[in-house]
Design a protein around this motif. Sequence first.
Motif, PDB file in Angstrom:
ATOM      1  N   LYS A   7       0.878  -1.174   0.000  1.00 39.65           N
ATOM      2  CA  LYS A   7       0.000   0.000   0.000  1.00 39.65           C
ATOM      3  C   LYS A   7       0.913   1.220   0.000  1.00 39.65           C
ATOM      4  O   LYS A   7       1.754   1.357   0.879  1.00 39.65           O
ATOM      5  CB  LYS A   7      -0.877  -0.014   1.243  1.00 39.65           C
ATOM      6  CG  LYS A   7      -1.776   1.181   1.389  1.00 39.65           C
ATOM      7  CD  LYS A   7      -2.624   1.043   2.643  1.00 39.65           C
ATOM      8  CE  LYS A   7      -3.496   2.244   2.840  1.00 39.65           C
ATOM      9  NZ  LYS A   7      -4.349   2.102   4.014  1.00 39.65           N
ATOM     10  N   MET A  22      -5.197  -7.131   2.733  1.00 42.41           N
ATOM     11  CA  MET A  22      -6.388  -6.477   2.202  1.00 42.41           C
ATOM     12  C   MET A  22      -7.232  -7.490   1.458  1.00 42.41           C
ATOM     13  O   MET A  22      -6.737  -8.541   1.054  1.00 42.41           O
ATOM     14  CB  MET A  22      -6.006  -5.360   1.224  1.00 42.41           C
ATOM     15  CG  MET A  22      -5.177  -4.270   1.813  1.00 42.41           C
ATOM     16  SD  MET A  22      -4.750  -3.032   0.598  1.00 42.41           S
ATOM     17  CE  MET A  22      -6.139  -1.943   0.764  1.00 42.41           C
ATOM     18  N   HIS A  23      -8.491  -7.142   1.266  1.00 38.06           N
ATOM     19  CA  HIS A  23      -9.348  -7.950   0.422  1.00 38.06           C
ATOM     20  C   HIS A  23      -8.848  -7.805  -1.011  1.00 38.06           C
ATOM     21  O   HIS A  23      -8.372  -6.744  -1.403  1.00 38.06           O
ATOM     22  CB  HIS A  23     -10.803  -7.494   0.532  1.00 38.06           C
ATOM     23  CG  HIS A  23     -11.758  -8.455  -0.067  1.00 38.06           C
ATOM     24  ND1 HIS A  23     -12.140  -8.374  -1.379  1.00 38.06           N
ATOM     25  CD2 HIS A  23     -12.381  -9.542   0.446  1.00 38.06           C
ATOM     26  CE1 HIS A  23     -12.971  -9.365  -1.647  1.00 38.06           C
ATOM     27  NE2 HIS A  23     -13.129 -10.095  -0.551  1.00 38.06           N
ATOM     28  N   ARG A  25     -10.206  -7.444  -3.845  1.00 32.34           N
ATOM     29  CA  ARG A  25     -10.874  -6.493  -4.739  1.00 32.34           C
ATOM     30  C   ARG A  25     -10.823  -5.038  -4.260  1.00 32.34           C
ATOM     31  O   ARG A  25     -11.346  -4.159  -4.927  1.00 32.34           O
ATOM     32  CB  ARG A  25     -12.326  -6.899  -4.935  1.00 32.34           C
ATOM     33  CG  ARG A  25     -12.457  -8.196  -5.679  1.00 32.34           C
ATOM     34  CD  ARG A  25     -13.895  -8.455  -6.031  1.00 32.34           C
ATOM     35  NE  ARG A  25     -14.028  -9.744  -6.659  1.00 32.34           N
ATOM     36  CZ  ARG A  25     -14.102  -9.923  -7.969  1.00 32.34           C
ATOM     37  NH1 ARG A  25     -14.058  -8.884  -8.778  1.00 32.34           N
ATOM     38  NH2 ARG A  25     -14.222 -11.126  -8.467  1.00 32.34           N
ATOM     39  N   SER A  26     -10.193  -4.763  -3.138  1.00 34.69           N
ATOM     40  CA  SER A  26     -10.133  -3.386  -2.652  1.00 34.69           C
ATOM     41  C   SER A  26      -9.057  -2.596  -3.401  1.00 34.69           C
ATOM     42  O   SER A  26      -8.136  -3.155  -3.981  1.00 34.69           O
ATOM     43  CB  SER A  26      -9.891  -3.348  -1.150  1.00 34.69           C
ATOM     44  OG  SER A  26      -8.687  -3.969  -0.838  1.00 34.69           O
ATOM     45  N   ARG A  27      -9.188  -1.283  -3.357  1.00 32.24           N
ATOM     46  CA  ARG A  27      -8.258  -0.397  -4.053  1.00 32.24           C
ATOM     47  C   ARG A  27      -6.868  -0.472  -3.440  1.00 32.24           C
ATOM     48  O   ARG A  27      -6.707  -0.900  -2.304  1.00 32.24           O
ATOM     49  CB  ARG A  27      -8.749   1.043  -3.978  1.00 32.24           C
ATOM     50  CG  ARG A  27     -10.083   1.261  -4.607  1.00 32.24           C
ATOM     51  CD  ARG A  27     -10.529   2.678  -4.425  1.00 32.24           C
ATOM     52  NE  ARG A  27     -10.281   3.093  -3.049  1.00 32.24           N
ATOM     53  CZ  ARG A  27     -10.603   4.267  -2.559  1.00 32.24           C
ATOM     54  NH1 ARG A  27     -11.193   5.146  -3.311  1.00 32.24           N
ATOM     55  NH2 ARG A  27     -10.357   4.576  -1.314  1.00 32.24           N
ATOM     56  N   ARG A  28      -5.860   0.001  -4.172  1.00 29.50           N
ATOM     57  CA  ARG A  28      -4.484  -0.036  -3.693  1.00 29.50           C
ATOM     58  C   ARG A  28      -4.327   0.726  -2.382  1.00 29.50           C
ATOM     59  O   ARG A  28      -3.647   0.279  -1.473  1.00 29.50           O
ATOM     60  CB  ARG A  28      -3.554   0.573  -4.746  1.00 29.50           C
ATOM     61  CG  ARG A  28      -2.099   0.599  -4.297  1.00 29.50           C
ATOM     62  CD  ARG A  28      -1.251   1.466  -5.173  1.00 29.50           C
ATOM     63  NE  ARG A  28      -1.553   2.864  -4.929  1.00 29.50           N
ATOM     64  CZ  ARG A  28      -0.987   3.867  -5.568  1.00 29.50           C
ATOM     65  NH1 ARG A  28      -0.132   3.642  -6.520  1.00 29.50           N
ATOM     66  NH2 ARG A  28      -1.314   5.114  -5.284  1.00 29.50           N
ATOM     67  N   ASP A  29      -4.952   1.887  -2.279  1.00 26.28           N
ATOM     68  CA  ASP A  29      -4.829   2.705  -1.076  1.00 26.28           C
ATOM     69  C   ASP A  29      -6.082   2.615  -0.214  1.00 26.28           C
ATOM     70  O   ASP A  29      -6.345   3.498   0.586  1.00 26.28           O
ATOM     71  CB  ASP A  29      -4.559   4.162  -1.459  1.00 26.28           C
ATOM     72  CG  ASP A  29      -3.211   4.318  -2.137  1.00 26.28           C
ATOM     73  OD1 ASP A  29      -2.328   3.488  -1.885  1.00 26.28           O
ATOM     74  OD2 ASP A  29      -3.043   5.264  -2.922  1.00 26.28           O
ATOM     75  N   GLY A  30      -6.835   1.546  -0.355  1.00 26.61           N
ATOM     76  CA  GLY A  30      -8.061   1.378   0.407  1.00 26.61           C
ATOM     77  C   GLY A  30      -7.795   0.967   1.841  1.00 26.61           C
ATOM     78  O   GLY A  30      -6.670   0.973   2.335  1.00 26.61           O
ATOM     79  N   CYS A  31      -8.864   0.585   2.515  1.00 24.19           N
ATOM     80  CA  CYS A  31      -8.795   0.226   3.923  1.00 24.19           C
ATOM     81  C   CYS A  31      -8.138  -1.147   4.089  1.00 24.19           C
ATOM     82  O   CYS A  31      -8.551  -2.116   3.467  1.00 24.19           O
ATOM     83  CB  CYS A  31     -10.196   0.213   4.520  1.00 24.19           C
ATOM     84  SG  CYS A  31     -10.224  -0.093   6.271  1.00 24.19           S
ATOM     85  N   ALA A  32      -7.119  -1.216   4.926  1.00 23.97           N
ATOM     86  CA  ALA A  32      -6.401  -2.464   5.168  1.00 23.97           C
ATOM     87  C   ALA A  32      -6.989  -3.181   6.377  1.00 23.97           C
ATOM     88  O   ALA A  32      -7.437  -2.542   7.334  1.00 23.97           O
ATOM     89  CB  ALA A  32      -4.928  -2.182   5.403  1.00 23.97           C
TER      90      ALA A  32
END
Length: 84
Positions: A7, A22-23, A25-32
């Motif tokens: 990230k 991370m999940h 399918r989540s974004r690169r800078d999404g919630c970890a």
Amino acid sequence: MLRIRLKRCGRKKSPSYRIVLMHIRSRRDGCAIEELGFYNPLSNQLVYNKERIEFRLAQGAQPSQTVQNFLIKTGVIENLKKIH
């Protein structure tokens, strides 16, 4: 499905990365879900929590190609070929 990946954080033209769970399918800078380590490419510094990474891998989390190469290099994962 969960993935151990990088990230990005840090300033513009001064990147640093966190090794996070991370999940897939989540974004690169999404919630970890969990932070497992840190990588600074400018100083080539790699800090990680080996016990938590081994625990998450045992639970079925898949490392990204870059993280897998780090784990092979540091000896956390053995008997696997490096992905280029």
